[in-house]
Design a protein around this motif. Structure first.
Motif, PDB file in Angstrom:
ATOM      1  N   HIS A   7       0.825  -1.197   0.000  1.00  0.00           N
ATOM      2  CA  HIS A   7       0.000   0.000   0.000  1.00  0.00           C
ATOM      3  C   HIS A   7       0.865   1.255   0.000  1.00  0.00           C
ATOM      4  N   ARG A   8       1.993   1.205   0.687  1.00  0.00           N
ATOM      5  CA  ARG A   8       2.923   2.341   0.680  1.00  0.00           C
ATOM      6  C   ARG A   8       3.379   2.620  -0.746  1.00  0.00           C
ATOM      7  N   ASN A   9       3.688   1.568  -1.475  1.00  0.00           N
ATOM      8  CA  ASN A   9       4.146   1.749  -2.853  1.00  0.00           C
ATOM      9  C   ASN A   9       3.045   2.336  -3.727  1.00  0.00           C
ATOM     10  N   THR A  10       1.808   1.924  -3.491  1.00  0.00           N
ATOM     11  CA  THR A  10       0.687   2.464  -4.249  1.00  0.00           C
ATOM     12  C   THR A  10       0.513   3.949  -3.945  1.00  0.00           C
ATOM     13  N   VAL A  11       0.583   4.299  -2.675  1.00  0.00           N
ATOM     14  CA  VAL A  11       0.436   5.704  -2.283  1.00  0.00           C
ATOM     15  C   VAL A  11       1.599   6.517  -2.840  1.00  0.00           C
ATOM     16  N   LYS A  12       2.788   5.956  -2.777  1.00  0.00           N
ATOM     17  CA  LYS A  12       3.961   6.654  -3.330  1.00  0.00           C
ATOM     18  C   LYS A  12       3.776   6.877  -4.834  1.00  0.00           C
ATOM     19  N   ASP A  13       3.282   5.873  -5.534  1.00  0.00           N
ATOM     20  CA  ASP A  13       3.029   6.010  -6.968  1.00  0.00           C
ATOM     21  C   ASP A  13       1.971   7.078  -7.237  1.00  0.00           C
ATOM     22  N   ALA A 110      -3.454   6.793   8.267  1.00  0.00           N
ATOM     23  CA  ALA A 110      -2.887   6.208   7.045  1.00  0.00           C
ATOM     24  C   ALA A 110      -3.954   5.817   6.022  1.00  0.00           C
ATOM     25  N   ALA A 111      -4.998   5.158   6.461  1.00  0.00           N
ATOM     26  CA  ALA A 111      -6.036   4.712   5.526  1.00  0.00           C
ATOM     27  C   ALA A 111      -6.734   5.909   4.875  1.00  0.00           C
ATOM     28  N   GLU A 112      -7.045   6.912   5.673  1.00  0.00           N
ATOM     29  CA  GLU A 112      -7.694   8.113   5.144  1.00  0.00           C
ATOM     30  C   GLU A 112      -6.778   8.825   4.143  1.00  0.00           C
ATOM     31  N   PHE A 113      -5.494   8.945   4.482  1.00  0.00           N
ATOM     32  CA  PHE A 113      -4.530   9.574   3.585  1.00  0.00           C
ATOM     33  C   PHE A 113      -4.455   8.815   2.265  1.00  0.00           C
ATOM     34  N   ALA A 114      -4.307   7.492   2.345  1.00  0.00           N
ATOM     35  CA  ALA A 114      -4.200   6.660   1.140  1.00  0.00           C
ATOM     36  C   ALA A 114      -5.451   6.792   0.269  1.00  0.00           C
ATOM     37  N   GLU A 115      -6.634   6.797   0.900  1.00  0.00           N
ATOM     38  CA  GLU A 115      -7.889   6.926   0.148  1.00  0.00           C
ATOM     39  C   GLU A 115      -7.999   8.278  -0.540  1.00  0.00           C
ATOM     40  N   GLU A 116      -7.632   9.334   0.170  1.00  0.00           N
ATOM     41  CA  GLU A 116      -7.741  10.673  -0.415  1.00  0.00           C
ATOM     42  C   GLU A 116      -6.781  10.855  -1.586  1.00  0.00           C
ATOM     43  N   VAL A 117      -5.556  10.367  -1.436  1.00  0.00           N
ATOM     44  CA  VAL A 117      -4.570  10.493  -2.519  1.00  0.00           C
ATOM     45  C   VAL A 117      -5.013   9.654  -3.722  1.00  0.00           C
TER      46      VAL A 117
END
Length: 190
Positions: A7-13, A110-117
């Motif tokens: 998931h970190r890699n997805t968010v980074k991408d 983290a989950a909220e950040f990932a969803e928003e991005v």
């Protein structure tokens, strides 16, 4: 709850792609006019340029969301948020958030950040890749006593408008577009 490494890699991408998408949305702000609209509308020097409000909104939303998360990082971690100058634009904000990605992804948000991005990236990609309808503003509504804005919407993959209406609820089916064009010309001539 912290997200796992994939998931970190997805968010980074997602963060890496946002500055380019932000720039691509800039090019979508003043869309090319479709030949079908140009043929039925005479443009005058007093007409405002047609802007795609969705593209403006997507760009504003990308900047606002990234700036908000960068503010949270700065508040909690003591690092200053990039300023509004050249390195503080969306590219600077995305780089700042990427540099603090481990902290963000280990936080309770983290989950909220990932969803928003991910939502930002998805919305921008839909707009840039043409899966969102384009809007072409045609000026004020032609109906008496209506202060609405007349808009032609173009479906993805089509050159001709698929719908014309105003933001107050008036609409015209395709069989009435030539008559509507004449009304627009009369309004502009007066």
């Amino acid at each position: 709850m912290a997200l796992k490494a994939p998931h970190r890699n997805t968010v980074k991408d997602d963060l890496t792609r946002l500055p380019g998408l932000y720039q691509d949305c800039f090019h979508a702000i003043a869309p090319r006019r479709s030949p079908a609209i140009v043929a039925t509308r005479v443009r005058t020097s007093r007409d405002p340029d047609p802007f795609d409000d969705e593209a403006v909104e997507v760009r504003r939303h990308i900047d606002d969301v990234l700036r908000s998360w960068a503010g949270l990082v700065a508040e909690r971690g003591g690092s200053p948020v990039p300023g509004p100058d050249r390195d503080g634009g969306v590219g600077g904000l995305a780089a700042f958030l990427t540099a603090h990605l481990d902290w963000l992804m280990d936080s309770t948000a983290a989950a909220e950040f990932a969803e928003e991005v991910a939502a930002l990236r998805g919305r921008a990609e839909r707009l840039v890749n043409g899966s969102a309808p384009a809007r072409h503003h045609l000026g004020g509504c032609v109906e008496a006593s209506c202060d609405g804005r007349l808009t032609a919407r173009t479906s993805p993959g089509r050159l001709a408008a698929s719908q014309i209406g105003c933001d107050r609820g008036h609409s015209w089916p395709p069989r009435e577009w030539l008559l509507l064009s004449a009304r627009i010309e009369r309004r502009e001539a007066s």
